[in-house]
Design a protein around this motif. Structure first.
Motif, mmCIF file in Angstrom:
data_model
loop_
_atom_site.group_PDB
_atom_site.id
_atom_site.type_symbol
_atom_site.label_atom_id
_atom_site.label_comp_id
_atom_site.label_asym_id
_atom_site.label_seq_id
_atom_site.Cartn_x
_atom_site.Cartn_y
_atom_site.Cartn_z
ATOM 1 N N UNK A 153 0.838 -1.203 0.000
ATOM 2 C CA UNK A 153 0.000 0.000 0.000
ATOM 3 C C UNK A 153 0.873 1.253 0.000
ATOM 4 N N UNK A 154 1.892 1.224 0.816
ATOM 5 C CA UNK A 154 2.758 2.402 0.923
ATOM 6 C C UNK A 154 3.429 2.709 -0.415
ATOM 7 N N UNK A 155 3.977 1.670 -1.045
ATOM 8 C CA UNK A 155 4.644 1.866 -2.331
ATOM 9 C C UNK A 155 3.653 2.416 -3.347
ATOM 10 N N UNK A 156 2.432 1.888 -3.316
ATOM 11 C CA UNK A 156 1.440 2.338 -4.285
ATOM 12 C C UNK A 156 1.044 3.782 -4.079
ATOM 13 N N UNK A 157 0.908 4.173 -2.822
ATOM 14 C CA UNK A 157 0.553 5.573 -2.558
ATOM 15 C C UNK A 157 1.659 6.488 -3.070
ATOM 16 N N UNK A 158 2.906 6.106 -2.794
ATOM 17 C CA UNK A 158 4.013 6.930 -3.270
ATOM 18 C C UNK A 158 4.036 6.998 -4.788
ATOM 19 N N UNK A 159 3.715 5.874 -5.435
ATOM 20 C CA UNK A 159 3.689 5.881 -6.895
ATOM 21 C C UNK A 159 2.558 6.734 -7.426
ATOM 22 N N UNK A 160 1.398 6.653 -6.764
ATOM 23 C CA UNK A 160 0.241 7.428 -7.230
ATOM 24 C C UNK A 160 0.543 8.915 -7.238
ATOM 25 N N UNK A 161 1.345 9.352 -6.266
ATOM 26 C CA UNK A 161 1.662 10.774 -6.195
ATOM 27 C C UNK A 161 2.415 11.225 -7.436
ATOM 28 N N UNK A 162 3.050 10.287 -8.127
ATOM 29 C CA UNK A 162 3.855 10.653 -9.284
ATOM 30 C C UNK A 162 3.148 10.382 -10.605
ATOM 31 N N UNK A 163 1.926 9.862 -10.549
ATOM 32 C CA UNK A 163 1.215 9.554 -11.791
ATOM 33 C C UNK A 163 0.777 10.857 -12.457
#
Ligand SMILES: Nc1ncnc2c1ncn2[C@@H]1O[C@H](COP(=O)(O)OP(=O)(O)OP(=O)(O)O)[C@@H](O)[C@H]1O
Ligand SMILES: [Mg+2]
Lengths: 294, 439
Positions: free
Chosen positions: B259-269
Motif C-alpha cells: 500500500x505504501x509503495x502504491x501511494x508513493x507511486x500514485x503521487x507521481x502519476x
C-alpha cells in the motif's frame, strides 16, 4: 542527610556508609557467576516475574530475570548505565509494546494474573500501573491539562471542581504547586527540567495508580526537591507498590526496602536494601556499591 | 603566544593547543558559513526576481481587462417595435426585437449613414450584449416601454481594444479590423462624451461568452470553488484517516508495504491519467453527468489524496514518541492518545500538505479536460451537477481564442487564479497559526 527524610524502617543503613563495606570477604560469589543471588522470592508478592527476557531486535537487553516485588514496599533498581533497568521497568506496564522492535518473553504475574495474557487490557493495566519516564515528557499543553488528562479520560472526577482538586493535590504531592499555582494555564513544556520531572510525577499520581514505576525520578532535581519526592515515595508506599530506578545509591538506601542490582542485562543480586549495602553476596554488587565501576 | 612558547620549553598544555588549532581554522569556518549564507540569499533573490517578473508581466498585460469601454445610448423603447398590440404582456415583451431598437438608436445618432454596408459597420460598434441589456431592463420594469432612457452599454471588443491602445490606428486600413469610417464615428462619440472606460463589472458577474466584452470569470470561478470544496471535503478526511491508520494502527507487513509503495507511486502519476480514470469510472460506469463539478471534485480528490497522505504521515512521524508514551503511560487508549495529543501536534503539517494538494488541484487542467469541463459554458453553475468549467480551463480556453481582447482577459483570469491561491494560502496560514498557538 538524615534530616531530609526520616524513613522509620531502615535505620541501619543510615549509620553505615557505603565505604564501610567489608572488603576481602571470602564468601562472596565470584564475578563470573551470572545467575541471580539473594532473595528473589517474597511472601506476598504483588508482581512476580519469571524468566523475563527483553530483546531489541535480535539483541537481548535483559536475560532471564526472575524477581518478585512485594506489596507496600519500595524496590530500588540499581546498576550501571545501559544494564537494562529501564527495559525491565517498562515490561511491568507493557510500555515496551509501543516499541515495534522490542520483544518481551517470560511470565509477569500481577496479583496472580499474567499481564501479557489474552484477556488483559493495556488501558486498564496502565491505569493501575503508573509510570514516570526517564526523560521528562510533559504534553505540549497547559500544566493543568497535563495533570488533569489522566483523571479526565478515566472519569475519576465528575465536575471541574473535583478535577481542580485532584490537580492541586497531585501538584502539592509532587512539590510543584507553589511554583506553578499562578500559571496553571501555561504550557508544561515551558517549565525547567526539574519542574517538568515533578510535573510528570504529578501526572502519574493524579490517576491514583496502585503500582508506580519511576525511572530516575530525581535525576534533574536539587536536594530539596529530591527530599520532597523521597518523602512522597515513602508516603505512597503505605498504600502502593513502588519500583524506583536510581543512580544514586544513597537514594536507594534511603527510600527502598529491597534493592535489585542489574549488570549487563542480568539481574545479579536482589535482597534487603540493608543487606545489599552492607553485606553484598555477589562480587559485582560489591564492586558497584563501593564505586569500583559504573 | 609565540613568546610564551619560546620562553617556556615545556610541552604546550592540551588547553592552549586546542585553542591554537581552533584559532587557525576559525577564519576558514566563518568564511564557509558566510558563503553558505550568500548562496541561500542569492537563491531567494533569484526566486523573488522570477516571481516579480511573472507577476509584473501578467498584471501588466491583464490589468486593462478590469476596465471596459462603455457607450452611452439614448434609447427610445419604441412600443411599435416591442409591443405593437399594446398588451404589455411580459411574454410578448420578452420576444421583442431589442436588437432593432439598438440599431434604430445608432441610426438616430448618425443620421448621415445610409448605405447598407455603412450601417452594418455602424452597428458593429456596439456589443451584441446591448440588446440583452435592454431586454433585461424592460423585463424588470415594463413601464419603461414607450419612454426614452439613457443607458451605458458595452462597446464592441474592437472599439475596446482601440480605446485601450492595444490596436494602432497608424497601420493601413487593410490591416485593421476597424475601418477609417468607424474610426471617425468613434472619435465623434468620444468627443461627445458617449464613450468611456468604466469598471468591468461583467468580468466578475458573467459567465463565458463568444464576445470578449461580455465574457466573465464568474462561471469558472464558481466551478473551481465548488470543485475545490468537494475535493477538500473528500480528500482531507480520507487522507488524514488513511495516514492515521497506516502510521498508528496498521501492522508492518507485506500488505502495508504494498500500500505504501502504491501511494508513493500514485503521487507521481501524471494527472491526465486520473482524468481518464474519472471518465471511465465516474462518467461511463457510474453515469455521473459530464462537465460537472462533482466529477471534477472526485477526480481531483484522487489526484490530491496521495499528497495529503504522504504529508500527513510525515507530520505524524514527526510527533515525538515520548508524547505517545506519556499519554499511553497514564492509560489513554490509542484512539485517545491520537485524538488529544498526536493529531493536534501533527495538524499544522497536515494542513500544509492539504494546502499544497489543494493548490495543485486548483491549477490542474489536464484531468478536467478529460471529463468535459472544457466545454463552452455560458451559465454560472449553481450546483454540483451543473455543467461548468474551472479557472485554469477557462484560462486555457481564452488563451486559445483568436480575439485580441481575450489576451488581456487571459492575463486577468490568471490574476484572479493567483489571488484565489493566495487567499487560500492565507487561510491555511491562519489556521496553522491557530493550531500552533495552542502550543
Ligand atoms: N529502543 C531501543 N532500541 C534498541 N535498543 C535499545 C532500546 N532501548 C534500550 N536499548 C538497549 O537496551 C539496553 C538496556 O537499555 P536500558 O535503557 O534498559 O538501560 P538502563 O539500565 O535504563 O540505562 P540508563 O541507566 O542509562 O538509563 C542498552 O544496551 C540499550 O542500548
Ligand atoms: Mg534507563
Amino acid at each position: 542527610m538524615d534530616s531530609i527524610v526520616n524513613p522509620t524502617n531502615i535505620p541501619a543503613v543510615h549509620t553505615t556508609s557505603i565505604s564501610d563495606v567489608v572488603k576481602d570477604r571470602s564468601d562472596v560469589v565470584s564475578r563470573e557467576n551470572r545467575s541471580t543471588v539473594g532473595e528473589t522470592i517474597v511472601e506476598d508478592p504483588r508482581i512476580s516475574c519469571l524468566d523475563v527476557n527483553v530483546y531489541y531486535g535480535e539483541k537481548p537487553a535483559i536475560r532471564q530475570v526472575g524477581l518478585e516485588i512485594a506489596r507496600n514496599q519500595v524496590i530500588a533498581m540499581i546498576g550501571p548505565s545501559g544494564c537494562g533497568k529501564s527495559s525491565f521497568l517498562r515490561c511491568l506496564n507493557r510500555m515496551n509494546d509501543t516499541i515495534p522492535a522490542c520483544q518481551v518473553t517470560g511470565k509477569i504475574l500481577m496479583d496472580g494474573q499474567d499481564i501479557n495474557g489474552k484477556g488483559i487490557d493495556t488501558v486498564l493495566l496502565r491505569a493501575e500501573v503508573g509510570m514516570v519516564f526517564q526523560k521528562p515528557n510533559p504534553f505540549p499543553k497547559s500544566i493543568w491539562e497535563n495533570v488533569a488528562f489522566g483523571p479526565r479520560i478515566h472519569g475519576l472526577a465528575q465536575t471541574k471542581k473535583e478535577l481542580d482538586e485532584i490537580v492541586e493535590k497531585s501538584l502539592i504531592q509532587a512539590g510543584l504547586w507553589d511554583e506553578v499555582k499562578d500559571r496553571l494555564n501555561q504550557p508544561g513544556t515551558g517549565l525547567s527540567g526539574g519542574q517538568q520531572q515533578r510535573l510528570c510525577i504529578a501526572r502519574a499520581i493524579a490517576v491514583n495508580p496502585e503500582v508506580i514505576l519511576m525511572d530516575e525520578p530525581c535525576s534533574a532535581l536539587d536536594p530539596i526537591a529530591t527530599a520532597k519526592i523521597e518523602e512522597l515515595i515513602d508516603k505512597l508506599r503505605l498504600d502502593y507498590t513502588i519500583c524506583v530506578v536510581t543512580h544514586s545509591m544513597q537514594q536507594a538506601a534511603r527510600i527502598s526496602q529491597r534493592t535489585a542490582f542489574f549488570h549487563l542485562g542480568d539481574l545479579i543480586e536482589v535482597g534487603e536494601t540493608k543487606q545489599i549495602f552492607t553485606k553484598p553476596l555477589h562480587h559485582l554488587t560489591e564492586d558497584y556499591i563501593t564505586g569500583r565501576f559504573g | 603566544m609565540n613568546k610564551h612558547e619560546t620562553t617556556n620549553k615545556t610541552i604546550p598544555t592540551a588547553r592552549s593547543k586546542t585553542k591554537d588549532i581552533v584559532r587557525q581554522s576559525l577564519k576558514k569556518r566563518y568564511n564557509r558559513e558566510r558563503r553558505f549564507k550568500w548562496h541561500g540569499q542569492a537563491a531567494i533573490a533569484v526566486a523573488l526576481l522570477l516571481l516579480l517578473i511573472l507577476f509584473f508581466s501578467i498584471s501588466g498585460k491583464g490589468y486593462t481587462a478590469f476596465q471596459q469601454t462603455m457607450m452611452s445610448l439614448d434609447v427610445y423603447l419604441d412600443p411599435e417595435i416591442l409591443d405593437p398590440e399594446g398588451s404589455r404582456d411580459p411574454a410578448v415583451l420578452a420576444r421583442g426585437d431589442y436588437g432593432g431598437i439598438v440599431k434604430a438608436t445608432m441610426r438616430r445618432m448618425f443620421p448621415e449613414v445610409t448605405g447598407r454596408q455603412d450601417k452594418r459597420a455602424l452597428y458593429a460598434l456596439v456589443s451584441s450584449g446591448a440588446s440583452f441589456m435592454l431586454h433585461d431592463k424592460v423585463m424588470e420594469n415594463p413601464a419603461l416601454v414607450g419612454q426614452r432612457v439613457s443607458v451605458w452599454v458595452p462597446a464592441d471588443d474592437e472599439v475596446d481594444m482601440l480605446m485601450k491602445g492595444h490596436v494602432s490606428r497608424d497601420v493601413s486600413e487593410a490591416d485593421r479590423r476597424l475601418s477609417d469610417q468607424q474610426l471617425v464615428w468613434i472619435d465623434q462619440l468620444v468627443t461627445e462624451g458617449r464613450i468611456q472606460k468604466q469598471f468591468n463589472t461583467a468580468f466578475f458577474t458573467a459567465g463565458d461568452s463568444r464576445d470578449p466584452e461580455l465574457s466573465g470569470i464568474r462561471g469558472a470561478l464558481t466551478g473551481s470553488l465548488i470543485t475545490l470544496v468537494i475535493t477538500l471535503m473528500l480528500s482531507f478526511p480520507v487522507g488524514v484517516a488513511t495516514a492515521v491508520y497506516l502510521e498508528e494502527f496498521a501492522p508492518r507487513n507485506r500488505w502495508t508495504d504494498v500500500i505504501e509503495v502504491n501511494i508513493n507511486n500514485l503521487a507521481a502519476v501524471p494527472s491526465i491519467v486520473f482524468g481518464l480514470l474519472g471518465l471511465a469510472v465516474f462518467i461511463n460506469f457510474l453515469g455521473f453527468p459530464r462537465s460537472a463539478p462533482l466529477v471534477g471534485g472526485l477526480v481531483l480528490t484522487l489526484m490530491t489524496l496521495p499528497t495529503i497522505i504522504i504529508a500527513s504521515r510525515a507530520a505524524l512521524k514527526s510527533v515525538p514518541p515520548s508524547i505517545r508514551e506519556a499519554a499511553l503511560g497514564v492509560g489513554a487508549s490509542p484512539m485517545q492518545t491520537i485524538l488529544f495529543h498526536v493529531l493536534p501536534l501533527a495538524m499544522p503539517g497536515m494542513l500544509t500538505g492539504t494546502i499544497i494538494g489543494m493548490a495543485q488541484a486548483l491549477g490542474e487542467t489536464a484531468p478536467l479536460l478529460m471529463i468535459g469541463m472544457v466545454a463552452f459554458i455560458v451559465d454560472v453553475p449553481s450546483g454540483i451537477y451543473d455543467p461548468s468549467t474551472a479557472l485554469p480551463v477557462q484560462i486555457f480556453l481564452w488563451a486559445d481564442s483568436p480575439e485580441r481582447a481575450f489576451v488581456e482577459r487571459t492575463s486577468a483570469a490568471i490574476m484572479v487564479l493567483l489571488a484565489f491561491l493566495i487567499s487560500m494560502n492565507a487561510v491555511s496560514v491562519f489556521l496553522r497559526k491557530r493550531f500552533e498557538r495552542r502550543w
